[in-house]
Design an enzyme around this catalytic site. Structure first.
Site, PDB file in Angstrom:
ATOM      1  N   GLU A 145      37.583 -78.010 -56.415  1.00 45.76           N
ATOM      2  CA  GLU A 145      38.325 -77.911 -57.672  1.00 45.76           C
ATOM      3  C   GLU A 145      37.654 -78.710 -58.781  1.00 45.76           C
ATOM      4  OE1 GLU A 145      41.611 -77.120 -60.351  1.00 45.76           O
ATOM      5  OE2 GLU A 145      40.736 -76.109 -58.623  1.00 45.76           O
ATOM      6  N   ILE A 158      24.916 -89.508 -58.082  1.00 44.80           N
ATOM      7  CA  ILE A 158      26.249 -89.727 -57.542  1.00 44.80           C
ATOM      8  C   ILE A 158      26.999 -88.411 -57.367  1.00 44.80           C
ATOM      9  CG2 ILE A 158      28.461 -90.875 -57.938  1.00 44.80           C
ATOM     10  CD1 ILE A 158      26.882 -92.996 -59.518  1.00 44.80           C
ATOM     11  N   GLY A 159      26.854 -87.501 -58.324  1.00 44.07           N
ATOM     12  CA  GLY A 159      27.515 -86.204 -58.189  1.00 44.07           C
ATOM     13  C   GLY A 159      27.054 -85.470 -56.943  1.00 44.07           C
ATOM     14  N   TYR A 193      24.072 -76.011 -59.736  1.00 46.44           N
ATOM     15  CA  TYR A 193      24.614 -75.498 -58.474  1.00 46.44           C
ATOM     16  C   TYR A 193      23.669 -74.497 -57.824  1.00 46.44           C
ATOM     17  CZ  TYR A 193      29.097 -77.797 -59.216  1.00 46.44           C
ATOM     18  OH  TYR A 193      30.080 -78.736 -59.379  1.00 46.44           O
TER      19      TYR A 193
END
Length: 225
Positions: A145, A158-159, A193
């Site tokens: 989400e 970090i992501g 992504y």
């Protein structure tokens, strides 16, 4: 946007539950005006421990009830950037009840700076909120989400570290896919992504995600009375 490289917040879907429930979706779930992406197999996405160590030294752990105020503050940061403050209908009390009650609707991982002293809690600098669903094609799936890293800590891996840990949780639960949505104008997030192995199912399969809002849902439920 790409939570590891861009100065602005990243959100994988519109706020206010637009990610959908995950159950019964066709390949790729999206939102109106958003691209729909999914990972074919989270086992391919789990990075090596070498990559994880390259990220900034922080702790990624399951969120606790006490973290809800800070997570809610980060949700408001996302909403403010997207000019969607009015879309956020929940508060930290709702977030706490929905995630830490007897039947949790979601799971959340948080990233925190390691505390300077053992008796002090580390400062939360990001989170990933996700939930499980089911696909009639592939079985168990996980739906991402939100993933978010505060601005001063972006560009440090970090992501990606948060996503790695979500992928590990998905693997442990036997999931075959990770699904998420990215707003159509967010080209940098789409590219990020894709580099991780995601496929754009809006382009590849032409899938649309439809939503019944609160009023439509109430009307539909009332027709059976």
């Amino acid at each position: 946007l790409d939570p590891d490289s861009h100065p602005h917040p990243h959100v994988t879907s519109w706020l206010g539950g637009h990610g959908g429930g995950g159950v019964g979706w066709g390949p790729g779930g999206g939102v109106d005006g958003c691209k729909s992406l999914h990972f074919i197999d989270p086992r391919r996405q789990a990075a090596s421990s070498t990559v994880a160590r390259a990220a900034m030294e922080c702790v990624v752990r399951p969120a606790q009830s006490a973290d809800c105020d800070r997570v809610m503050a980060m949700i408001h940061e996302i909403a403010e950037y997207h000019n969607l403050q009015d879309e956020v209908k929940i508060n930290s009390q709702v977030l706490r009840a929905d995630g830490f009650g007897g039947d949790p609707f979601y799971q959340c991982l948080v990233a925190e700076v390691a505390p300077e002293q053992e008796d002090k809690q580390g400062h939360l600098i990001g989170y990933a909120l996700f939930f499980f669903g089911y696909s009639v094609n592939t079985g168990r799936i996980v739906y991402l989400e939100n993933v978010y890293v505060v601005s001063e800590f972006r560009g440090r891996g970090i992501g990606k570290k948060l996503l790695i840990e979500v992928a590990k949780v998905a693997m442990a639960r036997g999931c075959a896919e990770m699904k998420l949505a990215v707003v159509a104008w967010n080209g940098r997030a789409l590219a990020w992504y894709r580099r991780l192995g995601a496929q754009d199912m809006t382009e590849a399969g032409g899938w649309h995600c439809l939503e019944l809002g609160a009023d439509a849902l109430c009307r539909l439920a009332g027709e059976g009375r």
